[in-house]
Write a protein that holds these residues in place. Structure first.
Motif, short mmCIF file in Angstrom:
data_model
loop_
_atom_site.label_atom_id
_atom_site.label_comp_id
_atom_site.label_asym_id
_atom_site.label_seq_id
_atom_site.Cartn_x
_atom_site.Cartn_y
_atom_site.Cartn_z
N GLY A 23 -7.80 0.35 18.30
CA GLY A 23 -6.56 0.35 17.42
C GLY A 23 -6.74 -0.05 15.95
O GLY A 23 -7.76 -0.32 15.63
N PRO A 24 -5.70 -0.28 15.43
CA PRO A 24 -5.66 -0.71 13.91
C PRO A 24 -6.36 -1.98 13.53
O PRO A 24 -6.39 -2.95 14.21
N PRO A 25 -7.32 -2.07 12.75
CA PRO A 25 -8.01 -3.12 12.32
C PRO A 25 -7.14 -4.24 11.55
O PRO A 25 -6.05 -4.00 11.09
N VAL A 26 -7.38 -5.38 11.53
CA VAL A 26 -6.90 -6.43 10.83
C VAL A 26 -6.60 -6.17 9.30
O VAL A 26 -5.40 -6.40 8.93
N GLU A 27 -7.35 -5.40 8.81
CA GLU A 27 -7.12 -4.96 7.27
C GLU A 27 -6.05 -4.00 6.93
O GLU A 27 -5.46 -4.25 6.05
N GLN A 28 -5.86 -3.30 8.11
CA GLN A 28 -4.78 -2.29 8.13
C GLN A 28 -3.49 -2.97 8.30
O GLN A 28 -2.52 -2.82 7.61
N TYR A 29 -3.48 -3.92 9.35
CA TYR A 29 -1.99 -4.69 9.37
C TYR A 29 -1.91 -5.52 8.24
O TYR A 29 -0.75 -5.42 7.90
N ALA A 30 -2.83 -6.08 7.51
CA ALA A 30 -2.55 -6.72 6.38
C ALA A 30 -1.84 -6.06 5.22
O ALA A 30 -1.02 -6.50 4.55
N ALA A 31 -2.79 -4.66 5.19
CA ALA A 31 -2.00 -4.05 3.83
C ALA A 31 -0.69 -3.51 4.33
O ALA A 31 0.32 -3.55 3.39
N GLU A 32 -0.34 -3.31 5.53
CA GLU A 32 0.92 -2.78 5.81
C GLU A 32 2.09 -3.68 5.64
O GLU A 32 3.06 -3.62 5.31
N LEU A 33 1.50 -5.10 5.95
CA LEU A 33 2.39 -6.30 6.00
C LEU A 33 2.72 -6.34 4.51
O LEU A 33 4.00 -6.62 4.15
N GLU A 34 1.84 -6.31 3.67
CA GLU A 34 2.28 -6.58 2.15
C GLU A 34 3.05 -5.55 1.60
O GLU A 34 4.11 -5.82 0.88
N SER A 35 3.01 -4.04 2.03
CA SER A 35 3.95 -3.09 1.68
C SER A 35 5.20 -3.08 2.25
O SER A 35 6.16 -2.74 1.37
N GLU A 36 5.31 -3.58 3.40
CA GLU A 36 6.54 -3.60 4.07
C GLU A 36 7.37 -4.86 3.54
O GLU A 36 8.33 -4.57 3.33
N CYS A 37 6.68 -5.82 3.28
CA CYS A 37 7.42 -7.05 2.76
C CYS A 37 8.16 -6.67 1.27
O CYS A 37 9.23 -7.09 0.89
N GLU A 38 7.12 -6.20 0.69
CA GLU A 38 7.78 -5.53 -0.83
C GLU A 38 8.81 -4.62 -0.65
O GLU A 38 9.68 -4.72 -1.28
N TRP A 39 8.70 -3.73 0.26
CA TRP A 39 10.16 -2.97 0.39
C TRP A 39 11.12 -3.58 0.86
O TRP A 39 12.18 -3.29 0.45
N LEU A 40 10.82 -4.47 1.86
CA LEU A 40 12.13 -5.28 1.98
C LEU A 40 12.78 -6.11 1.11
O LEU A 40 14.12 -6.19 1.05
N LEU A 41 11.92 -6.58 0.04
CA LEU A 41 12.35 -7.51 -0.95
C LEU A 41 12.92 -6.53 -2.13
O LEU A 41 14.21 -6.87 -2.43
N ALA A 42 12.37 -5.36 -2.32
CA ALA A 42 12.85 -4.43 -3.45
C ALA A 42 14.11 -3.75 -3.29
O ALA A 42 14.88 -3.47 -4.19
N ASN A 43 14.34 -3.54 -2.02
CA ASN A 43 15.67 -3.16 -1.40
C ASN A 43 16.80 -3.98 -0.83
O ASN A 43 17.70 -3.76 -0.30
#
Length: 244
Positions: free
Chosen positions: A101-121
């Protein structure tokens, strides 16, 4: 003559029901390959494969009713939730599948990206996003891989009385973190967490389950909104984040 019921449909795939047959339409044959093979490997009841003709997979309906559904109270017994926990334990003790499955690094990158989207919008208050990002970060650590279902919502576990009769939708099965499955199962039904853990047994970190509640909810919001679902409906992902 049986009617065609649309169980779920979006741009990536669709599931239809005709009588006692489910038809899964998915152009991504890798997902279907994983689903079919996973069901042959796991020690828990699954749906019977009736036939396969890409991009369609036909499955027999599973006896019983879903353990729960997001946004609705579960009417299943506490014993049924404990039985679900025991089934998940059996799955996690199975020999590892060949897919990772997805590695820790992928989850970490997606977390940052999605949080940025939630805040920006301006989707959620900044305090809610930051609080959940901090809690979610606890899940981003090395874990001992087990055989995980990968999308173990309560609606994917079927019970009849107090017994598990089938677990469906195995397309995301892989090696992963046990707490991911336990978090997904109880995400919308935290009141049954103790029952699930009573059935599952020892070796669980409850704070990591709560971390996965936050992580899954933060990662899912944009996808749900873009595919016609409402993560802000009562009992859904954004409610989980506000309640953290």
């Amino acid at each position: 003559m049986d009617e065609v019921e649309v169980v779920i449909a979006h741009a990536e795939r669709a599931t239809l029901r005709v009588g006692d047959v489910f038809l899964k339409v998915d152009p991504d044959q890798r997902r279907i390959d994983v689903e079919v093979e996973a069901m042959t490997l796991v020690p828990v009841p699954t749906a019977e494969v009736l036939w396969r003709k890409p991009p369609v997979l036909a499955l027999a309906a599973v006896k019983g009713k879903a353990l729960g559904r997001t946004g609705h109270p579960s009417v299943a017994s506490r014993a049924a939730w404990a039985a679900a926990g025991a089934a998940v334990r059996a799955l996690h003790e199975t020999a590892l599948p060949r897919w990772v499955g997805p590695p820790v690094e992928q989850y970490a990158a997606e977390l940052e990206s999605e949080c940025e989207w939630l805040l920006a919008n301006d989707v959620l208050p900044a305090a809610v996003v930051e609080r959940n990002r901090e809690r979610a970060s606890a899940a981003l650590r090395p874990w001992k891989p087990v055989f995980v279902h990968g999308d173990l919502h309560a609606s994917h576990v079927f019970v009849d009385g107090d017994a598990v009769t089938g677990i469906i939708d195995w397309s995301e099965a892989a090696q992963g973190d046990a707490h991911r499955d336990l978090g997904s199962l109880t995400l919308a039904h935290p009141e049954f967490l103790d029952d699930v853990l009573a059935g599952y047994g020892p070796g669980v970190d409850v704070e990591l389950i709560r971390a996965w509640w936050s992580l899954r909810s933060l990662l899912a919001g944009r996808w749900l909104a873009e595919h016609g679902f409402d993560p802000d409906a009562p009992g859904c992902e954004f409610d989980v984040l506000r309640a953290a």
